[in-house]
Every structure is written in structure tokens, then in C-alpha cells.
Motif scaffolding. Structure first.
Motif, mmCIF file in Angstrom:
data_model
loop_
_atom_site.group_PDB
_atom_site.id
_atom_site.type_symbol
_atom_site.label_atom_id
_atom_site.label_comp_id
_atom_site.label_asym_id
_atom_site.label_seq_id
_atom_site.Cartn_x
_atom_site.Cartn_y
_atom_site.Cartn_z
ATOM 1 N N VAL A 211 43.021 35.536 25.516
ATOM 2 C CA VAL A 211 43.944 34.452 25.185
ATOM 3 C C VAL A 211 44.742 34.004 26.420
ATOM 4 N N ASN A 212 45.037 34.921 27.320
ATOM 5 C CA ASN A 212 45.807 34.557 28.523
ATOM 6 C C ASN A 212 44.924 34.019 29.650
ATOM 7 N N GLY A 213 43.614 33.873 29.402
ATOM 8 C CA GLY A 213 42.717 33.307 30.412
ATOM 9 C C GLY A 213 42.032 34.330 31.294
ATOM 10 N N ASP A 214 42.351 35.628 31.132
ATOM 11 C CA ASP A 214 41.576 36.662 31.846
ATOM 12 C C ASP A 214 40.137 36.605 31.322
ATOM 13 N N ILE A 215 39.184 36.946 32.196
ATOM 14 C CA ILE A 215 37.806 37.026 31.692
ATOM 15 C C ILE A 215 37.229 38.428 31.909
ATOM 16 N N VAL A 216 36.274 38.765 31.069
ATOM 17 C CA VAL A 216 35.544 40.020 31.233
ATOM 18 C C VAL A 216 34.099 39.637 31.522
ATOM 19 N N ASN A 217 33.585 40.119 32.633
ATOM 20 C CA ASN A 217 32.204 39.797 32.989
ATOM 21 C C ASN A 217 31.578 41.001 33.708
ATOM 22 N N LYS A 218 30.321 40.865 34.083
ATOM 23 C CA LYS A 218 29.552 41.962 34.672
ATOM 24 C C LYS A 218 30.298 42.648 35.810
#
Ligand code: RI2
Length: 315
Positions: A211-218
Motif C-alpha cells: 500500500v505504501n508503494g514498496d515492491i517485492v520482487n526477485k
């Protein structure tokens, strides 16, 4: 008397769960589409009254949900199908099935359309002579690059190997098939490549957007983002909104999948060593310049608004 299991019943769900777990089926959007299609098959093959079909659907949903913990598109799509089913729980089984299957088909189409829309929107940020660095293998990123190439933009791509599973190789093959020039680098060459001004933009996909714009990626993405910030290179993320996580305010709240040590090294070769093999990492919103979604290009701060509008259905 032995109970015969119908061909399309739970064993099919188990097979898909295994395929997702073993990464035969992978990529955050693809996982969501395959899981949704599997839920549809459970409805199609379901017998008994509406309540019984919903129970089967919940059972399948739980199994699918457990297959990989980080890609939020997976629980989002399962929860949406269950929400659609619950809304129709008072219908007779035939009408229930017909309506639900129609809604699921629409949902799948929407996910596919989102990918096409992102390809169109994202292609506009690719300029002639750009050197674009990407990490891992994202169908969404590839769709953007393909679209830009088809439109006549001429650029090149640097792809990281993406240890430990070398998913960068899949990206390389796909881009080369389209005639796009590609350079492969080892993951640890990212900083030097940016420092020597060889990169104009970083473009990556994501498994989850908080929701705060952090992303989770490889795993490795956050190091690339840090390096991009340090070198003034734009860091761009391409995601369908199905990967937005309404339940996670910040990246730290999302479970990071840890995979088998055997992906990193054959332990027989280094006896006694401990292996830590997280599959994903968190990139803070302040390292991200823009997020390309089917609704348009937005700064990470705008994710909150999209989550409020898009996820009005209950979990
Ligand atoms: P698309 C993949 O996860 C990669 O981390 C990739 O960046 C992300 O999903 C998004 O992929 P994995 O399934 O949905 O390879 O854009 O672990 O294809």
C-alpha cells in the motif's frame, strides 16, 4: 466399497499446486491466471449442492494459496473467486455454476487485458537508443519491450543472470527471439555497469506491491534499485493491479519465500555450510521512480488510492 475420485477433482489441484511450487508454472501474473483457471475447473467438475461446491472451492483455494507465499496475485485471485462464489451461495447449483464461470472468465480476461494495456502504456517510455536493464524474468516487462520493438523503437537490453535459478536466461531467449539485442551480465556486475553509464533505465516486474508503494520482487532487485538511485538511473516497475497487496502496508509485512538450499549449491561439494536462499526482496518506495499499471503510470505514493478503489470487495 472404494471411492472413485473423478478425474478433474482434487488431484488436478494437487498437480497445479506442485507445478507452482516447483516453478514449472511461474511468474506472478501467470500464477494468478493458472490458479484462477484451476478454481474454474473445480466449479465445472463440482457436484452436489451449492454449499458443497463452495466447500470444494475453499479447499482448492487453500491448497493453491499455500503453493507459494510471496506472489500476492495468487491469494488475491483466489479470494476474488471465493468472494464471487459467496455472493451467489443462495442460487441453485446450475445457475450458481453458470454465473460464477461467466464471472471467472471475465476476471481472467481482465488480467490478460491488463497485460496488454501495460504493454501499450509502457512502450511509450522506451526511447530509441535506450539501454534498459532488467532482472529475472517478467512477462510484463517482456510485453512492454516487445511492444516498443514492434512500434519501431530501437534499443538494447541488459539482463542479469538472476541467481540461483538463472531466470535471466529465459528473458534473454525471449528477447533474442524477437530480434532485440541483449547483453547478459552476472548479478554482481550491475553496479559497475551502471557506474560506467551503460544503463538508461531499469525496468522490472514485481510479485507484490504494498500500500505504501514498496515492491517485492526477485532477490537482488533491491540492490539494483540502490545502485540505480546512486547513479541517477530511473527505476521503473511494471505490474498489473492484481499484484497490489491491500493487506500489506509495507514490504516488511509480506512473507518472503525461502527456497531449497539445493538451488544454491550441491551441499555435497561444501560440507557443513549453512545456506540461506530467500527468493525475493523488498525495494522501498523511495527508490522507485514510477510504476506502470493498466491504469496508467503512477508514482509509488499513488498505490494507496488504487488499492482503495480497486479492492472494494471483502477478503
Ligand atoms: P510477471 C517472478 O517471480 C519474478 O520475480 C518476476 O519479476 C515477477 O514474478 C513478476 O513476473 P517467480 O515466479 O508477472 O519467477 O511480470 O519467482 O511475469
Amino acid at each position: 466399497m472404494s471411492m472413485k475420485i473423478r478425474k478433474t477433482e482434487i488431484p488436478e489441484v494437487d498437480r497445479i499446486v506442485n507445478d507452482i511450487r516447483n516453478m514449472k508454472v511461474r511468474g506472478a501474473l501467470n500464477i494468478a491466471i493458472v490458479a484462477t483457471k484451476t478454481m474454474k475447473e473445480v466449479i465445472e467438475s463440482g457436484y452436489g449442492n451449492t454449499e458443497e461446491i463452495i466447500l470444494k472451492l475453499k479447499d482448492a483455494g487453500e491448497k493453491l494459496r499455500s503453493s507459494r507465499p510471496t506472489a500476492v496475485s495468487l491469494p488475491n485471485s483466489i479470494d476474488y473467486v471465493l468472494y464471487l462464489a459467496e455472493k451467489r451461495k443462495n442460487l441453485n447449483p446450475d445457475i450458481f455454476k453458470k454465473e460464477l464461470i461467466g464471472e471467472i472468465d471475465k476476471f481472467i480476461k481482465n488480467m490478460e487485458n491488463a497485460l496488454e494495456r501495460i504493454a501499450e502504456i509502457g512502450s511509450k517510455i522506451v526511447n530509441n537508443n535506450d539501454v534498459i536493464l532488467t532482472h529475472c524474468n517478467s512477462d510484463t516487462v517482456i510485453a512492454i519491450l516487445r511492444k516498443a520493438w514492434k512500434k519501431g523503437r530501437r534499443f538494447s537490453v541488459i539482463v542479469t543472470e538472476t541467481r540461483p535459478r538463472l531466470q535471466g536466461h529465459i528473458t534473454v531467449k525471449k528477447l533474442l527471439d524477437d530480434g532485440i539485442p541483449v547483453t547478459l551480465i552476472v548479478d554482481s556486475a550491475v553496479c559497475l555497469t551502471m557506474y560506467t553509464k551503460k544503463v538508461d533505465k531499469v525496468l522490472v516486474g514485481a510479485d507484490a506491491v504494498c500500500v505504501n508503494g514498496d515492491i517485492v520482487n526477485k532477490i537482488g532487485t533491491s540492490q539494483i534499485a540502490l545502485c540505480a538511485k546512486e547513479n541517477g538511473v530511473k527505476f521503473i516497475v511494471a505490474v498489473e493491479s492484481i499484484k497490489f497487496s491491500p493487506q500489506s502496508m509495507m514490504g516488511g509485512a509480506i512473507e518472503i519465500e525461502e527456497r531449497s538450499p539445493s538451488e544454491v549449491i550441491d551441499r555435497g561439494k561444501l560440507k557443513g555450510v549453512k545456506i540461506y536462499n530467500p527468493a525475493f526482496d523488498i525495494t522501498d518506495a523511495d527508490k522507485i521512480d514510477m510504476i506502470i499499471t493498466e491504469f496508467g503510470i503512477m508514482p509509488p505514493e499513488a498505490v494507496y488510492q488504487v488499492v482503495r478503489e480497486k479492492f472494494s470487495w471483502e477478503f
